[in-house]
Design an enzyme around this catalytic site. Sequence first.
Site, mmCIF file in Angstrom:
data_model
loop_
_atom_site.group_PDB
_atom_site.id
_atom_site.type_symbol
_atom_site.label_atom_id
_atom_site.label_comp_id
_atom_site.label_asym_id
_atom_site.label_seq_id
_atom_site.Cartn_x
_atom_site.Cartn_y
_atom_site.Cartn_z
ATOM 1 N N ASP A 1 -24.612 -45.876 0.152
ATOM 2 C CA ASP A 1 -25.170 -44.710 -0.535
ATOM 3 C C ASP A 1 -25.039 -44.803 -2.048
ATOM 4 O O ASP A 1 -25.868 -44.274 -2.783
ATOM 5 C CB ASP A 1 -24.491 -43.435 -0.025
ATOM 6 C CG ASP A 1 -25.207 -42.169 -0.457
ATOM 7 O OD1 ASP A 1 -26.449 -42.180 -0.494
ATOM 8 O OD2 ASP A 1 -24.529 -41.176 -0.765
ATOM 9 N N THR A 28 -28.159 -47.263 -3.089
ATOM 10 C CA THR A 28 -29.529 -46.946 -2.709
ATOM 11 C C THR A 28 -29.982 -45.695 -3.453
ATOM 12 O O THR A 28 -29.165 -44.854 -3.826
ATOM 13 C CB THR A 28 -29.643 -46.728 -1.191
ATOM 14 O OG1 THR A 28 -28.700 -45.724 -0.781
ATOM 15 C CG2 THR A 28 -29.331 -48.025 -0.446
ATOM 16 N N ASP A 62 -32.119 -41.798 -1.024
ATOM 17 C CA ASP A 62 -31.403 -40.765 -0.280
ATOM 18 C C ASP A 62 -30.138 -40.363 -1.025
ATOM 19 O O ASP A 62 -29.658 -41.091 -1.897
ATOM 20 C CB ASP A 62 -30.980 -41.278 1.106
ATOM 21 C CG ASP A 62 -32.155 -41.524 2.032
ATOM 22 O OD1 ASP A 62 -33.058 -40.675 2.067
ATOM 23 O OD2 ASP A 62 -32.168 -42.566 2.704
ATOM 24 N N ARG A 87 -19.394 -25.806 0.184
ATOM 25 C CA ARG A 87 -19.623 -26.845 -0.821
ATOM 26 C C ARG A 87 -20.469 -28.017 -0.339
ATOM 27 O O ARG A 87 -20.701 -28.943 -1.102
ATOM 28 C CB ARG A 87 -18.279 -27.340 -1.364
ATOM 29 C CG ARG A 87 -17.496 -26.216 -2.018
ATOM 30 C CD ARG A 87 -16.292 -26.667 -2.807
ATOM 31 N NE ARG A 87 -15.645 -25.484 -3.336
ATOM 32 C CZ ARG A 87 -14.604 -24.875 -2.779
ATOM 33 N NH1 ARG A 87 -14.066 -25.374 -1.673
ATOM 34 N NH2 ARG A 87 -14.088 -23.794 -3.308
ATOM 35 N N HIS A 130 -12.581 -33.854 8.090
ATOM 36 C CA HIS A 130 -12.623 -32.606 7.326
ATOM 37 C C HIS A 130 -11.230 -31.997 7.263
ATOM 38 O O HIS A 130 -10.357 -32.291 8.081
ATOM 39 C CB HIS A 130 -13.597 -31.597 7.950
ATOM 40 C CG HIS A 130 -13.147 -31.036 9.264
ATOM 41 N ND1 HIS A 130 -12.389 -29.883 9.371
ATOM 42 C CD2 HIS A 130 -13.331 -31.463 10.539
ATOM 43 C CE1 HIS A 130 -12.139 -29.623 10.639
ATOM 44 N NE2 HIS A 130 -12.691 -30.571 11.381
ATOM 45 N N SER A 133 -8.783 -28.259 6.258
ATOM 46 C CA SER A 133 -8.752 -26.807 6.416
ATOM 47 C C SER A 133 -8.507 -26.172 5.055
ATOM 48 O O SER A 133 -8.088 -26.835 4.109
ATOM 49 C CB SER A 133 -7.643 -26.395 7.385
ATOM 50 O OG SER A 133 -6.361 -26.743 6.860
ATOM 51 N N ASN A 174 -1.850 -26.606 -2.680
ATOM 52 C CA ASN A 174 -0.598 -26.050 -3.175
ATOM 53 C C ASN A 174 0.330 -25.647 -2.039
ATOM 54 O O ASN A 174 -0.109 -25.318 -0.940
ATOM 55 C CB ASN A 174 -0.869 -24.825 -4.050
ATOM 56 C CG ASN A 174 -1.679 -23.757 -3.333
ATOM 57 O OD1 ASN A 174 -2.908 -23.841 -3.309
ATOM 58 N ND2 ASN A 174 -1.030 -22.761 -2.755
ATOM 59 N N ASP A 227 0.542 -23.026 -8.861
ATOM 60 C CA ASP A 227 -0.677 -23.154 -8.057
ATOM 61 C C ASP A 227 -1.631 -24.186 -8.658
ATOM 62 O O ASP A 227 -2.839 -24.001 -8.663
ATOM 63 C CB ASP A 227 -1.392 -21.804 -7.904
ATOM 64 C CG ASP A 227 -2.594 -21.901 -6.975
ATOM 65 O OD1 ASP A 227 -2.501 -22.593 -5.958
ATOM 66 O OD2 ASP A 227 -3.634 -21.295 -7.292
ATOM 67 N N ARG A 244 -5.536 -30.033 -11.862
ATOM 68 C CA ARG A 244 -5.485 -28.710 -12.469
ATOM 69 C C ARG A 244 -4.307 -28.578 -13.416
ATOM 70 O O ARG A 244 -4.322 -27.723 -14.319
ATOM 71 C CB ARG A 244 -5.414 -27.640 -11.372
ATOM 72 C CG ARG A 244 -6.782 -27.413 -10.778
ATOM 73 C CD ARG A 244 -6.957 -26.540 -9.587
ATOM 74 N NE ARG A 244 -6.065 -25.479 -9.304
ATOM 75 C CZ ARG A 244 -6.048 -24.868 -8.116
ATOM 76 N NH1 ARG A 244 -6.844 -25.280 -7.146
ATOM 77 N NH2 ARG A 244 -5.230 -23.864 -7.888
#
Length: 623
Positions: free
Chosen positions: A40, A43, A46, A140, A202, A204, A295, A345, A374
Amino acid sequence: MKKSHAKPFALRAIVVATAAALSLPAAAVTDVTWEDIANDHKTTGDVLTYGLGLKAQRHSPLKAINTDNVANLVPAWSFSFGGEKQRGQEAQVLVHDGVIYATASYSRIFAIDARSGKRLWEYNARLPDDIRPCCDVVNRGAAIYGDKVFFGTLDAAMVALDRKTGKVVWRKKFGDHKVGYTMTGAPFVIKDQKSGRTLLVHGSSGDEFGVVGWLFARDPDTGEEVWARPMVEGHMGRLNGKDSTPTGDPKAPSWPDDPNSPTGKVEAWSQGGGAPWQTASFDVENNMVVIGAGNPAPWNTWKRTAPGDDPRNWDSLFTSGQAYVDASTGELKGFYQHTPNDAWDFSGNNSVVLFEYKDPKTGKMVNASAHADRNGFFFVTDRDMLAKGAGYPNKPTSLIGAWPFVDGITWASGFDLKTGKPIEKDNRPPQPKEGADKGESIFVSPPFLGGTNWHPMSYSPDTGLFYIPANHWAMDYWTENVTYKAGSAYLGQGFRIKNLFDDHVGILRAIDPSPARSLGAQGRVPAVAGTLTTAGGWVFTGTSDGYLKAFDAKNGKELWKFQTGSGVVSVPVTWEMDGEQYVAIQSGYGGAVPLWGGDMAELTKQVTQGGSMWVFKLPKASR
């Protein structure tokens, strides 16, 4: 993650699940293979991954749009997400076979004709009214593989849809949304280099509600869990449906003991956070999923420190850092912690970009990771060392360098390259005095919203620079008493976001990596959109007051801008179709800043909400 002690944003509407409008003709859609995904980054027809490649560099080799003609960009079309479901539009879209797959607020996803902007189908998740997203009802992005498209929903589920029709193929819950589990980040497709198995990865969300963060790998065809890794030290992982190994030391020595607790540990250990809520990158050579860990919970550092002890003696592993996870087993192979026993945080969820770093001392190339945190520092770490256990006790640090990329950092003066630890200033918020509800307020910069937030940076191999959407701001910050209650915010801190400088907040920063240098692109409002670079020599990003902007990648000169009508808090992409180069980005203000931003929320209160996607190209005369 990123918000206040106020009540979470509550949803009251029930959204009906639908797959509407036109489906795609079968002949128009081809299956996406692992080879397509692995290539990806090079190319151009896409966009198949979040990050424009497995390394998340967000760089395109396209150069039809360049610094000489980018000022001539015009809209090709725009698409409205419709209805009253607006709020923040934070997604990066995917593009395949002339179809755009765009997620939107309230757990929606659209298939759109990339040539005309015509809606092909739409899926709306059925959301209960007791979900608990901390920082707006955002999504997102999606992942794509085979004949399916995948995305997460705010009620803590992963959904697979048929790409042709938008019909549900499978749906898997991974946590209890009533106690705070949710999902906002885009999933990611990888291939286990040992077994040859393709996996859907993925994380949580939910740190602010005191839930332990998890990273999951699933079979993309069935949705069945292959492995799951908790990000709090001592918690047990899973492999093929059975307990596997604890994360790190099963005794969790980086969290204090409590002999009066049923677990033998302090309350915070059971609710410890660390959610990997952003999207992973993938180190093919070392077969590692690379992702930021969130955090610790609660924010209150004293709840994660033994009574009477110094908070700097406790790390709250494995939170607020970058995690390296074995793609085959889900074992945590290595870890680098940006902010030990994080009291501010700062989290660690921002993107981890994989690149090759030239050691200035030896001239050798190092397989490295880059991360703008951050906490205000830009980190470069050694991936090969992390594959060998760096970050565990008695192992050397993986840290190559750490440089500040914003001004006015109050919590640390730098990092010790021998230990990998921060050189902290005496700036942790004090405990409340006996009988008091809150502690003395201190001044902190950057604030919890960060020197940069989740909005991903990009890397140009042409300039050797990373382009960071950064912010100069600060906060008043104080400690509050807190006890865990299921489904309630679990912070133990109060705050007020404020200006650091009078003349600007947002700034586009370039780092090489060495001491950061400004590109000279400053703005009155926060910089809360991701960046994109191309071989055409420009950097593309958005602003929270509604502009899309293009800058010269070498000197930061503004080359073009376009007003979209609402704030831009999303991530741009580019691709080639029918011999023309296109650029797309979503518009729709929302996210953490207007909800929890204090003075910064006031600064942008004139920005109207929206929900749209804009696609641009060059007029024929300019090509």
